[in-house]
Design a protein around this motif. Structure first.
Motif, PDB file in Angstrom:
ATOM      1  N   TRP A   1      -1.282  45.377  28.434  1.00  0.00           N
ATOM      2  CA  TRP A   1      -2.075  46.172  29.377  1.00  0.00           C
ATOM      3  C   TRP A   1      -2.475  45.326  30.582  1.00  0.00           C
ATOM      4  CZ3 TRP A   1      -2.504  51.150  29.509  1.00  0.00           C
ATOM      5  CH2 TRP A   1      -3.591  51.762  30.159  1.00  0.00           C
ATOM      6  N   ASP A   2      -2.896  44.102  30.278  1.00  0.00           N
ATOM      7  CA  ASP A   2      -3.316  43.180  31.345  1.00  0.00           C
ATOM      8  C   ASP A   2      -2.894  41.770  30.972  1.00  0.00           C
ATOM      9  OD1 ASP A   2      -4.612  44.308  33.560  1.00  0.00           O
ATOM     10  OD2 ASP A   2      -6.339  44.833  32.315  1.00  0.00           O
TER      11      ASP A   2
ATOM     12  N   HIS B   1      -4.139  41.250  27.291  1.00  0.00           N
ATOM     13  CA  HIS B   1      -4.882  42.393  26.766  1.00  0.00           C
ATOM     14  C   HIS B   1      -3.846  43.405  26.263  1.00  0.00           C
ATOM     15  CE1 HIS B   1      -8.907  41.714  29.039  1.00  0.00           C
ATOM     16  NE2 HIS B   1      -8.456  40.632  28.452  1.00  0.00           N
TER      17      HIS B   1
ATOM     18  N   TYR C   1       4.080  43.007  31.908  1.00  0.00           N
ATOM     19  CA  TYR C   1       3.254  44.209  31.807  1.00  0.00           C
ATOM     20  C   TYR C   1       4.015  45.346  31.119  1.00  0.00           C
ATOM     21  CZ  TYR C   1      -0.421  42.368  34.808  1.00  0.00           C
ATOM     22  OH  TYR C   1      -1.438  41.638  35.305  1.00  0.00           O
TER      23      TYR C   1
END
Lengths: 380, 303
Positions: free
Chosen positions: A324-325, A336, A362
């Motif tokens: 996600w991050d 993340h 990502y």
């Protein structure tokens, strides 16, 4: 032998039931009007210990320090220092000295007079004062600045003068109130190690108040984590980090992933927990928990692995998600990962090599997983 | 362009105080100084020479030859002036000391008061300024006179049976000066004490000072700039004070302000009174400038 945080300590008087505490805080409560700053707090500090009071602002750590110094009197409870009850003893008759957060250097005096202040007050002979001040200046490497006034010094130099002044009287205990708060990061890190060396060299008891967990972890032999006027956990930095005793401590110190769930089985030194997100977890736990009990599993980001393929032990201690991050910090990278149920898991990995073939990017589908001893089980 | 404008504004801002000093201090001073070099004359204005621009620059230079220092010589010949200067300085010094003795505890109390009531206390200190200075001095006559409030009060309560003679003595002058100038002492000391970091006192106590020794080793030295400012603010006007000695003092009270007033109004001797004023200014300015130089040097040495 396995040891938490891979530090072996030879100095651990708190672990020895025969050793007597040097400072004993017994059921101390301090109220300001309706506000309870320190709430029925008990604490033992041993001689030659580097002890940290750690907590967010307003948790009562400074109030406790000020009670040790004598600037505040406990509403109830008592403080014993070296066998002497400190109740009613004013600050100027206590064998402790304090280093103030603001340094509180006397602006109308030179560095030398600042350091000599307490000695002069005690009526020490002039020659002895000069000698002691010389020693102190040497200790903090400020010999060249003896004749300067505080306003002609840099922040780091002022900090050293404050330290020298508070050590000049050779107190039994040195209290340090956020001693490095006003320094920039680099200087702070340097000074942390200098303070540790100094404490070792002088063989003094240091009690430091800080809100900076890194500072407390680096310097202190033991840390008392405080919240709302109470001590939540007193332990070595490694124990605090690797074996927090509560959600609060786990969350307060460092980053943590918390998985809430229900105990489904307890089996030989480990428990099985079904997390809210549906991950079956098997985690080592010295404590036997009853089936159906609510519990949380706390796992530090660096103990979570990320892989493209499911691990061999899947689905136990593993979950699928997407990246996600990504936070690149230089020495390590923090990922993340968003799990199917929407929960975001933090996983960090050390950048041990400079270039990675096909790095994670990502939106990639990955598996997060962890070992059976990667985390701790916290009772709710 | 904007930069230029802001630089210009900066210059203008600096010019304002200098212009003020020039027009309201330096020029009046030179006028007084010029008159002090003249001679009395029964004329309007009552001195010669009087400049007029009709003679042009040559005419002015011609008239300047008439200047003389006779008035200054005169001041040294009559012991009255010397006595008046000395007596004024002594009275002002004693009054300043008394004001400090009373003003310091007031300022200290204000600085130690809870933050919330400090503005009120500050206003109370300034409050007397809301009535005319003259009226307040007259009020002291009513209080201090033999049949005045103070004596009535003391006699009623049996403290004394004969009224105290305070009015028209130096004691009355001290009371008047201390009362009138107290705010000028309190305010600078308060501002010095108020900005002091309380942790300095705690540090002093931590290092072994009792509250009393912490006061003398830390609080008082740090309040010195305020004390010096307050003393100057009281001492300087007190030396030249006229109204208080005139209304509260006796006939034997000798103060330079009264002497000056007599020369100016009763004797109509403008040149001598100008000389008196010029010498008074020098007596006050020279020590202050010297003191500030010493101070600046001491500050410079530390660096």
């Amino acid at each position: 032998m396995k040891s938490l945080g891979s530090i072996r300590r030879s100095f651990a008087p708190w672990a020895d039931p025969a050793s007597k505490p040097f400072i004993s805080v017994k059921n101390v409560t301090k109220k300001f009007g309706d506000f309870t700053a320190v709430d029925d707090l008990s604490l033992d500090i041993y001689t030659r210990e580097f002890f940290a009071l750690l907590g967010a602002s307003g948790c009562g750590k400074s109030t406790l320090l000020r009670m040790l110094a004598g600037f505040e009197q406990p509403t109830s409870g008592e403080i014993i220092l070296d066998g002497q009850n400190l109740a009613g003893i004013p600050p100027y008759r206590r064998p402790v000295n304090m280093m103030f957060q603001s340094y509180a250097l006397f602006p109308h005096m030179t560095v030398e007079s600042n350091i000599a202040f307490g000695l002069k007050q005690d009526g020490m002979p002039k020659a002895d004062i000069a000698e002691r001040v010389g020693q102190m200046l040497k200790l903090v490497k400020l010999e060249k600045f003896a004749q300067r006034k505080p306003h002609q010094l840099s922040g780091g130099q002022r900090q050293r003068v404050a330290l020298a002044r508070s050590l000049a009287k050779r107190p039994k205990v040195l209290l340090l109130d956020e001693p490095l708060g006003a320094l920039d990061k680099k200087l702070r890190e340097e000074t942390q190690f200098e303070l540790m060396d100094l404490q070792q060299e002088l063989g003094l008891t240091f009690v430091i108040v800080t809100h900076d967990q890194e500072e407390a972890m680096t310097m202190a032999g033991r840390i008392a984590v405080m919240s709302h006027g109470k001590v939540v956990q007193v332990a070595t930095p490694a124990e605090i980090y690797e074996a927090p005793n509560s959600r609060f401590v786990a969350d307060f110190i460092g980053d943590v992933n918390l998985f809430d769930g229900t105990v489904t089985a307890a089996e030989g030194g480990a428990v099985r927990i079904e997390t809210a997100g549906g991950i079956p977890v098997r985690m080592a736990s010295p404590e036997k928990l009853a089936d159906g009990a609510r519990a949380a599993v706390a796992i530090r980001p660096e103990k979570i692995r990320i892989s493209r393929q499911p691990p061999a032990h899947a689905p136990v201690n593993a979950a699928e998600g997407e990246i996600w991050d990504i936070g690149y910090l230089g020495d390590m990278t923090v990922f993340h990962v968003r799990l199917k149920d929407g929960k975001v898991v933090k996983a960090s990995s050390l950048n041990a090599v400079r270039a990675v073939e096909d790095p994670l990017g990502y939106d990639q589908q990955v598996w997060v997983s962890f070992g059976e001893d990667a985390g701790v089980v916290l009772k709710d | 362009m904007a930069k230029l404008a802001s630089a210009l504004v900066g210059r203008l801002v600096i010019i304002v105080p200098y212009a003020w000093l020039l027009f309201f201090f330096l020029i009046p001073f030179f006028i007084v100084f010029r008159i002090s070099l003249s001679e009395t004359a029964i004329a309007m204005p009552p001195y010669t020479p009087v400049f007029d621009l009709a003679g042009g620059l040559a005419g002015i230079l011609e008239k300047m030859r008439e200047f003389s220092a006779d008035n200054y010589v005169w001041l040294t010949e009559d012991v009255l002036y010397f006595n008046a200067y000395v007596s004024s300085l002594i009275i002002a010094a004693i009054s300043t000391f008394l004001t400090l003795l009373i003003g310091f505890p007031i300022a200290y109390g204000m600085a130690k008061a809870p933050r919330s009531i400090r503005p009120t206390l500050l206003m109370l200190v300034i409050l007397p300024f809301w009535t005319s200075f003259l009226i307040r001095v007259y009020a002291w006559i009513a209080i201090l006179k033999p049949e005045g409030l103070l004596n009535q009060f003391l006699i009623t309560f049996g403290v004394i049976d004969q009224p105290l003679i305070i009015l028209n003595t130096n004691t009355a002058i001290y009371i008047g000066i201390v009362y009138s100038y107290l705010p000028f002492m309190v305010l600078p000391i308060y501002s010095a004490l108020e900005k002091m970091d309380h942790s300095l006192i705690e540090a002093a106590q931590d290092l072994g000072c009792t509250p009393v020794s912490a006061f003398w080793r830390v609080t008082f030295p740090l309040s010195l700039p305020g004390v010096v400012a307050g003393c100057l603010l009281v001492f300087i006007p007190a030396v030249g004070e006229f109204v208080i000695p005139d209304l509260l003092g006796g006939s034997e009270t000798l103060m330079i302000g009264k002497t000056l007033w007599n020369e100016f109004n009763a004797n109509r001797d403008w040149p001598v009174s100008s000389a008196v004023a010029t010498v008074l200014l020098l007596i006050l300015v020279i020590p202050i400038v010297y003191f500030q130089n010493v101070q600046a040097k001491a500050d410079g040495e530390g660096k």
